[in-house]
Motif scaffolding. Structure first.
Motif, PDB file in Angstrom:
ATOM      1  N   PRO A 103      33.476  43.797  26.671  1.00 40.80           N
ATOM      2  CA  PRO A 103      35.468  42.763  26.235  1.00 40.80           C
ATOM      3  C   PRO A 103      34.992  42.444  25.350  1.00 40.80           C
ATOM      4  O   PRO A 103      34.262  41.683  25.190  1.00 40.80           O
ATOM      5  CB  PRO A 103      35.849  43.569  27.549  1.00 40.80           C
ATOM      6  CG  PRO A 103      35.130  42.526  28.796  1.00 40.80           C
ATOM      7  CD  PRO A 103      33.354  43.192  27.954  1.00 40.80           C
ATOM      8  N   LEU A 104      36.746  42.517  24.104  1.00 46.75           N
ATOM      9  CA  LEU A 104      36.831  41.098  23.736  1.00 46.75           C
ATOM     10  C   LEU A 104      36.847  40.644  24.399  1.00 46.75           C
ATOM     11  O   LEU A 104      38.160  39.953  25.501  1.00 46.75           O
ATOM     12  CB  LEU A 104      38.083  42.019  22.786  1.00 46.75           C
ATOM     13  CG  LEU A 104      38.328  40.421  21.655  1.00 46.75           C
ATOM     14  CD1 LEU A 104      37.833  40.395  20.524  1.00 46.75           C
ATOM     15  CD2 LEU A 104      39.703  41.440  21.185  1.00 46.75           C
ATOM     16  N   TYR A 105      36.908  38.961  24.128  1.00 46.84           N
ATOM     17  CA  TYR A 105      36.752  38.486  25.152  1.00 46.84           C
ATOM     18  C   TYR A 105      37.138  37.175  24.046  1.00 46.84           C
ATOM     19  O   TYR A 105      37.050  36.742  22.665  1.00 46.84           O
ATOM     20  CB  TYR A 105      35.842  37.314  25.336  1.00 46.84           C
ATOM     21  CG  TYR A 105      34.449  37.633  23.752  1.00 46.84           C
ATOM     22  CD1 TYR A 105      34.366  35.885  23.054  1.00 46.84           C
ATOM     23  CD2 TYR A 105      33.945  38.846  23.486  1.00 46.84           C
ATOM     24  CE1 TYR A 105      32.997  35.733  22.305  1.00 46.84           C
ATOM     25  CE2 TYR A 105      32.982  38.810  23.017  1.00 46.84           C
ATOM     26  CZ  TYR A 105      33.131  37.159  21.747  1.00 46.84           C
ATOM     27  OH  TYR A 105      31.714  37.959  20.621  1.00 46.84           O
ATOM     28  N   THR A 106      37.332  35.916  24.542  1.00 45.58           N
ATOM     29  CA  THR A 106      38.236  34.654  23.712  1.00 45.58           C
ATOM     30  C   THR A 106      36.957  33.559  23.623  1.00 45.58           C
ATOM     31  O   THR A 106      36.033  33.792  25.074  1.00 45.58           O
ATOM     32  CB  THR A 106      39.402  33.292  24.849  1.00 45.58           C
ATOM     33  OG1 THR A 106      37.975  33.215  25.673  1.00 45.58           O
ATOM     34  CG2 THR A 106      40.136  34.355  25.202  1.00 45.58           C
ATOM     35  N   LEU A 107      36.935  32.289  22.278  1.00 46.64           N
ATOM     36  CA  LEU A 107      35.883  31.790  22.141  1.00 46.64           C
ATOM     37  C   LEU A 107      35.552  30.795  23.394  1.00 46.64           C
ATOM     38  O   LEU A 107      33.603  29.992  22.925  1.00 46.64           O
ATOM     39  CB  LEU A 107      35.888  31.715  20.569  1.00 46.64           C
ATOM     40  CG  LEU A 107      36.406  31.939  19.390  1.00 46.64           C
ATOM     41  CD1 LEU A 107      36.151  31.624  18.492  1.00 46.64           C
ATOM     42  CD2 LEU A 107      34.909  33.259  19.882  1.00 46.64           C
ATOM     43  N   GLU A 108      36.471  30.196  23.631  1.00 44.40           N
ATOM     44  CA  GLU A 108      36.149  29.075  24.930  1.00 44.40           C
ATOM     45  C   GLU A 108      35.924  29.441  25.933  1.00 44.40           C
ATOM     46  O   GLU A 108      34.322  28.780  26.086  1.00 44.40           O
ATOM     47  CB  GLU A 108      38.126  28.471  24.947  1.00 44.40           C
ATOM     48  CG  GLU A 108      38.022  27.607  23.379  1.00 44.40           C
ATOM     49  CD  GLU A 108      39.261  28.455  22.790  1.00 44.40           C
ATOM     50  OE1 GLU A 108      39.131  29.533  22.851  1.00 44.40           O
ATOM     51  OE2 GLU A 108      39.540  27.363  21.506  1.00 44.40           O
ATOM     52  N   THR A 109      35.944  30.727  26.571  1.00 41.59           N
ATOM     53  CA  THR A 109      35.531  30.552  27.765  1.00 41.59           C
ATOM     54  C   THR A 109      35.046  31.554  28.319  1.00 41.59           C
ATOM     55  O   THR A 109      34.015  32.210  28.864  1.00 41.59           O
ATOM     56  CB  THR A 109      36.489  30.317  29.111  1.00 41.59           C
ATOM     57  OG1 THR A 109      36.945  30.940  28.834  1.00 41.59           O
ATOM     58  CG2 THR A 109      36.494  28.816  29.298  1.00 41.59           C
ATOM     59  N   LYS A 110      34.911  32.383  26.972  1.00 34.05           N
ATOM     60  CA  LYS A 110      34.399  33.594  26.104  1.00 34.05           C
ATOM     61  C   LYS A 110      34.656  34.985  27.429  1.00 34.05           C
ATOM     62  O   LYS A 110      34.250  35.549  28.833  1.00 34.05           O
ATOM     63  CB  LYS A 110      32.735  34.009  27.219  1.00 34.05           C
ATOM     64  CG  LYS A 110      32.120  32.883  26.043  1.00 34.05           C
ATOM     65  CD  LYS A 110      31.708  33.078  25.012  1.00 34.05           C
ATOM     66  CE  LYS A 110      31.214  33.020  23.818  1.00 34.05           C
ATOM     67  NZ  LYS A 110      31.382  30.798  22.848  1.00 34.05           N
ATOM     68  N   SER A 111      36.143  34.794  28.218  1.00 37.33           N
ATOM     69  CA  SER A 111      36.863  35.088  28.891  1.00 37.33           C
ATOM     70  C   SER A 111      37.827  36.437  28.770  1.00 37.33           C
ATOM     71  O   SER A 111      38.236  36.315  27.421  1.00 37.33           O
ATOM     72  CB  SER A 111      38.208  34.514  30.154  1.00 37.33           C
ATOM     73  OG  SER A 111      37.692  33.691  30.136  1.00 37.33           O
ATOM     74  N   PRO A 112      37.444  38.104  28.595  1.00 36.93           N
ATOM     75  CA  PRO A 112      38.040  38.917  28.116  1.00 36.93           C
ATOM     76  C   PRO A 112      39.600  38.308  28.616  1.00 36.93           C
ATOM     77  O   PRO A 112      40.305  38.213  29.566  1.00 36.93           O
ATOM     78  CB  PRO A 112      37.291  40.086  29.797  1.00 36.93           C
ATOM     79  CG  PRO A 112      37.227  39.453  30.903  1.00 36.93           C
ATOM     80  CD  PRO A 112      36.575  37.542  30.310  1.00 36.93           C
ATOM     81  N   LEU A 113      40.158  39.613  27.202  1.00 36.27           N
ATOM     82  CA  LEU A 113      41.679  38.987  27.251  1.00 36.27           C
ATOM     83  C   LEU A 113      42.881  39.902  28.187  1.00 36.27           C
ATOM     84  O   LEU A 113      43.538  39.210  29.093  1.00 36.27           O
ATOM     85  CB  LEU A 113      41.793  40.030  26.017  1.00 36.27           C
ATOM     86  CG  LEU A 113      41.540  39.700  24.062  1.00 36.27           C
ATOM     87  CD1 LEU A 113      42.507  40.573  23.352  1.00 36.27           C
ATOM     88  CD2 LEU A 113      41.589  38.183  24.339  1.00 36.27           C
ATOM     89  N   ASN A 114      41.660  40.226  29.571  1.00 37.89           N
ATOM     90  CA  ASN A 114      42.714  41.296  29.955  1.00 37.89           C
ATOM     91  C   ASN A 114      42.972  40.369  31.563  1.00 37.89           C
ATOM     92  O   ASN A 114      43.275  40.488  32.360  1.00 37.89           O
ATOM     93  CB  ASN A 114      42.739  42.439  30.567  1.00 37.89           C
ATOM     94  CG  ASN A 114      40.675  42.825  31.453  1.00 37.89           C
ATOM     95  OD1 ASN A 114      40.360  41.590  30.981  1.00 37.89           O
ATOM     96  ND2 ASN A 114      40.784  43.697  31.898  1.00 37.89           N
ATOM     97  N   GLU A 115      41.978  39.137  31.511  1.00 41.41           N
ATOM     98  CA  GLU A 115      41.888  37.991  32.421  1.00 41.41           C
ATOM     99  C   GLU A 115      43.556  36.773  32.030  1.00 41.41           C
ATOM    100  O   GLU A 115      43.169  36.161  33.529  1.00 41.41           O
ATOM    101  CB  GLU A 115      40.307  37.864  32.538  1.00 41.41           C
ATOM    102  CG  GLU A 115      40.062  36.885  33.139  1.00 41.41           C
ATOM    103  CD  GLU A 115      38.897  36.236  33.166  1.00 41.41           C
ATOM    104  OE1 GLU A 115      38.949  34.878  32.833  1.00 41.41           O
ATOM    105  OE2 GLU A 115      37.786  36.359  33.298  1.00 41.41           O
ATOM    106  N   PHE A 116      44.284  37.063  31.280  1.00 42.73           N
ATOM    107  CA  PHE A 116      44.745  36.538  31.122  1.00 42.73           C
ATOM    108  C   PHE A 116      46.023  35.999  31.250  1.00 42.73           C
ATOM    109  O   PHE A 116      46.635  37.421  31.277  1.00 42.73           O
ATOM    110  CB  PHE A 116      44.806  35.817  29.708  1.00 42.73           C
ATOM    111  CG  PHE A 116      43.673  35.108  28.681  1.00 42.73           C
ATOM    112  CD1 PHE A 116      43.466  34.155  28.358  1.00 42.73           C
ATOM    113  CD2 PHE A 116      42.148  35.790  28.782  1.00 42.73           C
ATOM    114  CE1 PHE A 116      42.619  32.988  28.876  1.00 42.73           C
ATOM    115  CE2 PHE A 116      41.055  35.006  27.874  1.00 42.73           C
ATOM    116  CZ  PHE A 116      41.541  33.811  28.489  1.00 42.73           C
TER     117      PHE A 116
END
Lengths: 629, 245
Positions: A103-116
């Motif tokens: 899944p597409l993730y953020t660079l800081e914590t490698k969290s998938p976008l749907n986690e935000f």
């Protein structure tokens, strides 16, 4: 329930794509709030608001964007909020991610976008719309706002395109109008309260967000059209929802957070330099220019604060170049003080200043001699139109004499490469105006040889490049009602211009493709009926529309047709009294003023700039800036 | 020209002359994680920015576009970690290695670390010309058996793209030694030719393992590659890069 699960990107995936440095993060000055992620992992809950800040283009472009750096700082300042970055994966990575279920993730914590809790897009240009859908899709988030559940993030956007976000209205839960520094945190705070309350009711949340000044919640409005398919109105669906959304602006730029410790990419980006922002807005009022109207009123930062910013940012980044951003550098009142201060502070550092959009006069020439480590690249002028008549129509505010005087200074200063930017298809344009472009370039060529003779210098051939882009009628400009010129007519003008300069070997001609400009015009002025077209286009593989080699005009025409719409519906002339799809947004500058400017354009009358004489545009309602100088 | 201006010109000329003396900090660094995925030019710029941030008296190159004077021993490919790469950083006055390490360390991004620094008064040879050999560790399931197998071959042909054409090369002469004592079943360490005269890229070794020793392609694609150290001189009498002047 939101949890945290780190996305793992296999080494083989990174090694199979171009520039893997785009997808790994790890930059200097990035901010990682480990405690928030840890709380989520340990307890499955945090009241902190997690924001994924998305830029719908590749990393190198997004990381050169000042808005992203500013809002990254703003969102990360409170303890209860964290902001991480994500960018559009290039098609090779897009495919690799889909093939490997990454899944597409953020660079800081490698969290998938749907986690935000919030996924926030900064959109600078309409052609990035399909990349918004790509990012949502890869991030595991339902594309249409109506399909999202209580557990999905709130999808918001801001940036200059927000002023007519109607073509994307189906996809955003909320939209910021104007400058984000204050309103963004107000929205985040609402979300924090909502999370603490722990009662899930997405609809109630959206209604609360709609109460924040400057926030537009598209789902709470309904559009109407007449039997001929013309836009009629957009109205709130219930009581208590504002009928008009007024943009937010920062009244005092000196006292707003500025990213003096921006994230510094490890890899080379489009603009490898640090930035300071001299002022917002523009006093000039060119009638085609959306930026010139939507950022009003002009508000400056003080030279002292800017100088401090420049010193701090050089120290924190190590960049050897400082860019000065604004819409028109020469109009900054403290320019001499600022450049002197910075040159002084950078003494011996080998740090150079870059001053884009400088109007060339004696002061500018002196300055250029002082600042440039004499990199004699080309100098750019933007007369925009070839004849004085047409320059008056667009309120460019410069004469041919001004241009030739500036170019004389440039040639005398030893430069021989000149770039000239023009627009084709401007309202009232005739073939005479097109000829004017060639005439001006030829005059400049003659001027070069004349100066060479005068100064008795060795004659080289000058390099004069004409670039033409195509006029695109944009919302919130004096030309928002104008038709876009037809492809046939534009083609004829291009061929004519080309034929006129054919024999002049020192004059080159670059042009911009018609089709991307037509589509950009459609996106700029369309209403909500375009949303299904954009969705279908994306499903047919349209992404990175801003990149000429990836733009699929035929696909767009087919999708438009399939939805019963035509290009002409959106790029044709609009009646001055007709309702506009963006009438529910208030940028300060009034519709009445824009109509008056349009009238003056047809009368070929110039309107003085904001510092010469107030034209009464309406932006004074914000009670700040040049209106109160 | 005024007196003052003339004087300034002279000082400038003298400073330039003086700057021809390079006070060099030969810096050994390691790289891993995110920062391994950037290219060589990006790594150079990253070092340049970091050195600038220290405020130390770095020497700049002459010319229109002055840059911090730095020479890297051998470009590090994208995706390759390192335990021992070198860069010569030139100062305009003598800087103690301790001070340099202390100032640089907190400014480098995660994944870049300075291991050690030795001071060189005025290196006689460019750092690039010193390098002749490199040690690599390749990590993949069963890689050591594969390496042992290909090393029994007399000729190891691999394909390489050069100027758009595919050329076949025998890489056997470029592989000098399998380092048994540092290797495990899934981690093979070996010494190969490196540098400007003959350079073996670790990808070629992995390709040979796939081609001749049955290493699965997916494992080759996912193999971790670490450059352990760089050496100069003639094999087997190679010396550490620090020891060259």
């Amino acid at each position: 329930m939101r949890t945290h699960k780190e996305v793992v990107i296999p080494h083989s995936v990174l090694m199979s794509v171009q520039s893997p440095g785009r997808y790994v993060g790890g930059e200097v000055n990035r901010i990682i709030k480990e405690n928030i992620v840890k709380a989520l992992e340990d307890t499955g809950f945090t009241s902190a608001v997690r924001i994924a800040f998305c830029f719908p283009d590749v990393y190198e472009i997004g990381m050169s964007n000042l808005a992203m750096q500013i809002l990254y700082k703003v969102f990360n300042e409170p303890e209860w909020c964290s902001c991480e970055r994500s960018f559009s994966p290039w098609p090779d990575m897009d495919k690799a991610m889909r093939d490997n279920n990454i899944p597409l993730y953020t660079l800081e914590t490698k969290s998938p976008l749907n986690e935000f809790d919030v996924v926030c897009f900064s959109i600078g240009y309409e052609m990035a719309y399909t990349n918004v859908l790509q990012m949502l899709d890869l991030g595991g988030i339902p594309l249409r706002a109506a399909e999202r559940s209580d557990d999905d993030p709130v999808i918001v956007c801001g940036g200059p395109v927000a002023y007519n976000i109607e073509p994307m209205a189906d996809f955003f839960d909320a939209v910021f109008m104007g400058e984000g520094e204050e309103v963004d945190l107000e929205l985040a705070y609402e979300i924090k309260k909502y999370k603490e309350n722990n009662k899930k009711d997405r609809q109630a949340l959206l209604r609360r967000l709609a109460q924040i000044p400057g926030v537009y919640v598209p789902a709470l409005y309904k559009d109407e059209y007449d039997e001929n398919g013309r836009f009629l109105s957009l109205k709130p669906i219930e009581e208590g929802i504002p009928e008009v959304i007024t943009k937010r602006i920062i009244t005092d730029l000196d006292n707003v957070p500025y990213p003096t410790e921006p994230v510094v990419p490890n890899m080379t980006t489009v603009h490898n330099r640090a930035y300071i922002e001299l002022f917002r807005g523009c006093i000039r009022g060119c009638r085609f220019c959306q930026a010139g109207y939507i950022y009003r009123p002009v508000r400056e930062k003080s030279a002292q604060v800017l100088c401090d910013n420049g010193i701090a940012i050089e120290k924190s980044t190590g960049y050897d170049e400082l860019g000065m951003l604004s819409l028109s550098t020469s109009d900054y009142t403290g320019l001499a003080e600022l450049t002197d201060g910075l040159l002084n502070a950078y003494e011996g550092h080998h740090t150079s200043l870059s001053l884009p959009s400088l109007r060339i006069d004696n002061f500018a020439m002196e300055l250029m001699k002082k600042i440039s480590s004499t990199r004699k690249s080309g100098i750019t002028f933007a007369p925009e139109a070839g004849t004085q008549r047409l320059r008056d129509v667009i309120n460019k505010g410069i004469t041919e004499e001004d241009i030739l005087k500036s170019i004389r200074l440039v040639f005398e200063g030893g430069w021989s490469t000149i770039k000239l930017y023009f627009m084709l298809g401007l309202p009232t344009e005739t073939m005479d105006d097109v000829k004017g472009i060639a005439d001006l370039a030829i005059k400049i060529e003659d001027l070069y040889y004349e100066i060479a003779r005068e100064k008795d210098i060795k004659v080289r051939r000058p390099e004069i490049t004409i670039s033409t882009s195509l006029f695109i009628p944009k919302p919130f400009t004096a030309f928002q009602w104008e038709a876009q010129d037809s492809i046939e007519s534009l083609g004829e003008k291009q061929r004519y211009l080309k034929s006129l300069i054919q024999k002049h070997r020192s004059i080159n001609y670059n042009w911009h493709g018609f089709e991307t400009s037509v589509w950009e015009a459609v996106l700029a002025r369309a209403d909500r009926r375009l949303a299904p077209v954009i969705l279908e286009g994306y499903k047919k593989g349209c992404i990175f529309d801003a990149w000429d080699d990836m733009f699929k005009y035929e696909t767009w025409l087919q999708e438009l047709d399939a939805c019963g719409l035509t290009v002409d519906q959106f790029i044709g002339a609009i009646d001055v009294d007709a309702p506009l799809a963006w009438d529910h947004i208030n940028i300060g500058v009034t519709r009445k003023f824009l109509a008056l400017e349009r009238k003056r354009a047809y009368e070929e009358k110039v309107t003085p700039n904001c510092r010469e004489k107030c034209a009464g545009c309406g932006a004074a309602c914000f009670k700040t800036g040049v209106c109160y100088e | 020209m005024s007196k003052k201006k003339q004087y300034d010109e002279r000082v400038l000329a003298m400073t330039r002359q003086q700057h021809l003396t390079h006070y060099v900090l030969r810096t050994r660094f390691r790289r891993y994680g995110a920062v391994s995925y950037i290219g060589h030019l990006d790594l150079m710029n990253l070092f340049g920015r970091t050195v600038r941030k220290t405020g130390l008296p770095i020497l700049y190159s002459q010319g229109f576009n002055p840059r911090p004077e730095m020479v890297f021993a051998l470009p590090l490919g994208v995706g390759i970690n390192s335990e021992g790469d070198y860069v010569d950083i030139s100062m305009s006055v003598k800087v103690e290695p301790e001070e340099f390490i202390e100032k640089m360390t907190p400014l480098l991004p995660d994944g870049l670390e300075i291991v050690s620094v030795v001071y060189k008064d005025e290196p006689k040879n460019s750092l690039m010309s010193v390098v002749t050999h490199a040690e690599y560790a390749l990590e993949a399931p069963g890689i050591t058996d594969c390496i042992k197998k290909i090393m029994t071959m007399d000729v190891i042909e691999v394909e390489k793209k050069a100027k758009g054409k595919i050329v076949t090369n025998d890489i056997r002469p470029q592989i000098l030694k399998f380092i048994e004592e540092q290797s495990t079943a899934d981690r093979a360490c070996l010494m190969v030719m490196a540098g400007s005269s003959s350079n073996l890229r670790p990808e070629s070794i992995l390709q040979a393992c796939v081609r001749y020793a049955g290493l699965e392609q997916v494992h080759a694609d996912n193999a971790g590659v670490t450059r352990l150290c760089l050496y100069g001189g003639e094999y087997p009498n190679t010396k550490l890069i620090e020891d060259f002047v």
